[in-house]
Design an enzyme around this catalytic site. Sequence first.
Site, PDB file in Angstrom:
ATOM      1  N   MET A  91       0.840  -1.197   0.000  1.00  0.00           N
ATOM      2  CA  MET A  91       0.000   0.000   0.000  1.00  0.00           C
ATOM      3  C   MET A  91       0.881   1.255   0.000  1.00  0.00           C
ATOM      4  SD  MET A  91      -2.855  -1.590   2.585  1.00  0.00           S
ATOM      5  CE  MET A  91      -3.787  -0.115   2.833  1.00  0.00           C
ATOM      6  N   CYS A  92       1.161   1.788   1.175  1.00  0.00           N
ATOM      7  CA  CYS A  92       1.839   3.082   1.268  1.00  0.00           C
ATOM      8  C   CYS A  92       3.290   3.051   0.784  1.00  0.00           C
ATOM      9  CB  CYS A  92       1.744   3.613   2.687  1.00  0.00           C
ATOM     10  SG  CYS A  92       0.017   3.842   3.203  1.00  0.00           S
TER      11      CYS A  92
END
Length: 194
Positions: free
Chosen positions: A120-121
């Site tokens: 994700m990030c």
Amino acid sequence: MTSQATPAQALLVVDVQRAFVRGDGALPEAARLVDRTADLIARARAAGALVVHVQNDGAAGADDEPHTAGWELHHPVEAGPTEVVIRKTHDDAFQETSLAALLTASGVRSLAVCGLMSEMCVQATARTAVALGYRVTLPHDAHATHDIPAEPGISAAVPAATVSRVAAWPLSRDADVTARAADVAFAAPSPTGS
């Protein structure tokens, strides 16, 4: 995986917040992640590289809701001209933040990305850094995530280590994906950005 060719002039420490590295909600590889990110921070500071702690502002009720215990950064910040905190509300640490302007003003052209969550990030931030023309290093043992639970009719559970490896794979064409954080070198940014 490749070996790093260019020293990183900045270190982006993505979302290493208490909710994800302590207690019941900790990542399976939290101890390793904390150890590797602490080492990267110490070596980046010693080299005069820019250290950016990225802090996610989760939604109300989330483990990383602002100003809760889980939202706090795990690693102490030595605030100053070469160490800052940037808060974000999206996976990508560049989206609607001052990160790009900070890196440009600091003369950064190469950076290392570590932290969580891999798929994700970390991946979103590394992808944007590559798209913006930065030389990106992603040390494999310095990013982590949770296991993906089984989903009937779709797949069995996917171990966190596999998720992290898959998240890094598409970046390996454009970034330096190194096996070990210990192999990441740092240098102070140049005022001219070279």
